[in-house]
Write a protein that holds these residues in place. Structure first.
Motif, PDB file in Angstrom:
ATOM      1  N   ALA A   1      -5.361  -1.778 -17.441  1.00 56.21           N
ATOM      2  CA  ALA A   1      -5.538  -2.580 -16.229  1.00 56.21           C
ATOM      3  C   ALA A   1      -6.185  -1.795 -15.091  1.00 56.21           C
ATOM      4  O   ALA A   1      -6.612  -2.381 -14.097  1.00 56.21           O
ATOM      5  N   GLY A   2      -6.261  -0.471 -15.238  1.00 54.94           N
ATOM      6  CA  GLY A   2      -6.854   0.358 -14.200  1.00 54.94           C
ATOM      7  C   GLY A   2      -6.054   0.384 -12.925  1.00 54.94           C
ATOM      8  O   GLY A   2      -6.603   0.406 -11.818  1.00 54.94           O
ATOM      9  N   TRP A   3      -4.730   0.410 -13.054  1.00 58.18           N
ATOM     10  CA  TRP A   3      -3.874   0.313 -11.885  1.00 58.18           C
ATOM     11  C   TRP A   3      -3.766   1.610 -11.077  1.00 58.18           C
ATOM     12  O   TRP A   3      -3.285   1.606  -9.958  1.00 58.18           O
TER      13      TRP A   3
ATOM     14  N   ALA B   1      -7.169   8.946 -17.860  1.00 60.95           N
ATOM     15  CA  ALA B   1      -7.284   7.860 -16.887  1.00 60.95           C
ATOM     16  C   ALA B   1      -7.351   8.355 -15.453  1.00 60.95           C
ATOM     17  O   ALA B   1      -8.007   7.735 -14.610  1.00 60.95           O
ATOM     18  N   LEU B   2      -6.712   9.482 -15.164  1.00 59.58           N
ATOM     19  CA  LEU B   2      -6.588   9.943 -13.783  1.00 59.58           C
ATOM     20  C   LEU B   2      -7.518  11.091 -13.436  1.00 59.58           C
ATOM     21  O   LEU B   2      -7.710  11.388 -12.250  1.00 59.58           O
ATOM     22  N   GLY B   3      -8.087  11.788 -14.432  1.00 64.26           N
ATOM     23  CA  GLY B   3      -8.881  12.973 -14.140  1.00 64.26           C
ATOM     24  C   GLY B   3      -8.005  14.169 -13.830  1.00 64.26           C
ATOM     25  O   GLY B   3      -6.783  14.036 -13.662  1.00 64.26           O
ATOM     26  N   ALA B   4      -8.617  15.354 -13.731  1.00 65.27           N
ATOM     27  CA  ALA B   4      -7.841  16.583 -13.588  1.00 65.27           C
ATOM     28  C   ALA B   4      -7.023  16.596 -12.301  1.00 65.27           C
ATOM     29  O   ALA B   4      -5.841  16.939 -12.297  1.00 65.27           O
ATOM     30  N   GLU B   5      -7.636  16.219 -11.170  1.00 67.02           N
ATOM     31  CA  GLU B   5      -6.914  16.266  -9.902  1.00 67.02           C
ATOM     32  C   GLU B   5      -5.848  15.171  -9.836  1.00 67.02           C
ATOM     33  O   GLU B   5      -4.731  15.400  -9.366  1.00 67.02           O
TER      34      GLU B   5
END
Length: 412
Positions: free
Chosen positions: A157-159, A25-29
């Motif tokens: 929810a993509g919070w 959901a957040l990606g590597a960084e």
């Protein structure tokens, strides 16, 4: 005991799912930033595991000896609140260097989680010391399920990152849920220890000092990576942090869940602790060796398949990190053994030797993968040596006392 084993499996699976969801959901960084907060929270609450360990030892000791000392819970609550205040007051000096995003929110959440964890640690320690493994298992499960459910909701929810930071500390409300719902947990709050409050406080502080060193190596290691890496964390750092976490989970998540069981086992076998150590040691070594081979063969493919192309490491690096996880697990076993026989100072010294050595090795002139691998293997080996010396010195004390016709020397 079967319930504790089931709870451990649920906690481990839940932890893996949380990591998987956060990484995707957040990606590597973004995951690197999340992992640093997770590590900072684990660093402080890992220190508070010393509360759980000493509370377990004191309550179990009282059951064996028939002592009726003061209740440990008020001290645990005071420690939690005190640490939360320390986090809040000192954050002006370190928050800017540790948290890249949501600095104020991160400090507030961290302080709140630390205060709540004082109650969680006290309850877990008393349930372990009393041998009430059913409520203890429920405590572990509720904690894991709350965190997982909130993670799923945040991802759907993509919070974003802030929601994942809130999710990190939310599991500590499990202690309130368990106390409200289970009568054995409520009655456990009245359990007494085997020593008076001043000695209990000293033992708790010593156990927490050792647990701090443990937390630095186990949960706080991403923070060390951040502090020993010039510039912002890149995708390689994110991949290394994720791999360290994933290779540790199969060993350290069960061991952390079984801390109360292990300490109780060693307390009950104080005169033959090395024999009591042999069975869990063989299990840890077996899992570690199999895991290292698997990591070498399929680790890189598995990492990229599950988490994406940003998470790319060699098989040798992942295998080395797995061996480092095995070394940490063995250090955890020997530490529990030293604490159970009353060698509090040598217990703490072993962890601090391991931590100091690992931190020093992070500064060697090598790439990140090599520095982390070497630090996570060599540091724990030195700490184990100190813990084993604690057992040897205690045996020598008892032999000398018996030869002189005296009672065995008291624990530290």
């Amino acid at each position: 005991m079967r319930r504790v084993a089931l709870a451990t499996v649920i906690a481990a699976v839940s932890g893996y799912l949380v990591l998987l969801i956060a990484a995707r959901a957040l990606g590597a960084e973004g995951y690197a930033a999340f992992a640093v907060f997770w590590a900072a929270y684990g660093l402080v609450t890992g220190t508070q595991n010393g509360q759980l360990q000493e509370t377990t030892r004191a309550v179990r000791g009282a059951r064996i000896s028939g002592a009726d000392g003061p209740r440990p819970m008020p001290l645990n609550v005071a420690v939690g609140v005190g640490l939360a205040l320390v986090v809040a007051v000192t954050s002006i000096g370190w928050a800017g260097a540790v948290f890249e995003w949501y600095r104020i929110e991160s400090v507030v959440l961290l302080a709140a989680g630390v205060a709540a964890f004082g109650i969680y640690a006290g309850l877990g320690g008393m349930l372990s010391g009393l041998g009430r493994w059913g409520p203890f298992a429920t405590l572990l499960i509720v904690d894991a399920v709350i965190r997982l459910v909130l993670t799923v909701i945040a991802a759907i929810a993509g919070w974003g990152l802030l929601a994942f930071l809130v999710m990190t500390i939310a599991g500590t409300v499990s202690s309130a849920v368990v106390v409200l719902c289970l009568r054995p947990a409520r009655t456990a709050l009245g359990a007494g220890g085997d020593v008076r409050v001043p000695e209990l406080a000293r033992n708790t502080v010593t156990a927490m000092a050792a647990a701090l060193a443990s937390a630095v190596l186990v949960m706080g290691f991403p923070v060390l990576i951040k502090l020993t890496t010039s510039g912002d964390l890149d995708s390689v750092a994110g991949a290394v942090i994720l791999a360290v976490t994933l290779t540790r989970a199969p060993l350290l998540v069960p061991l952390n869940s079984f801390q109360g069981v292990l300490i109780s086992r060693f307390v009950e076998n104080r005169d033959r602790v090395l024999q009591a150590l042999s069975a869990p040691l063989l299990i840890v070594a077996g899992v570690g060796v199999v895991g290292a081979v698997a990591a070498w063969l399929i680790g890189p493919w598995l990492l990229e398949t599950l988490f994406g192309a940003d998470y790319r490491l060699s098989g040798s690096t992942i295998a080395a990190l797995t061996i480092g996880a095995m070394a940490m697990a063995v250090l955890t076993l020997t530490g529990a053994m030293a604490l159970a026989i009353g060698r509090h100072r040598l217990y703490a010294a072993g962890w601090w030797v391991a931590t100091a050595a690992s931190i020093a090795l992070l500064f060697i002139p090598a790439d990140l993968e090599a520095r982390v691998s070497i630090a996570l293997i060599a540091g724990p080996l030195l700490g184990m040596a100190v813990h084993l010396w604690a057992v040897r010195s205690r045996s020598a004390d008892h032999v000398s006392a018996e030869r002189d016709g005296d009672r065995p020397l008291p624990a530290e």
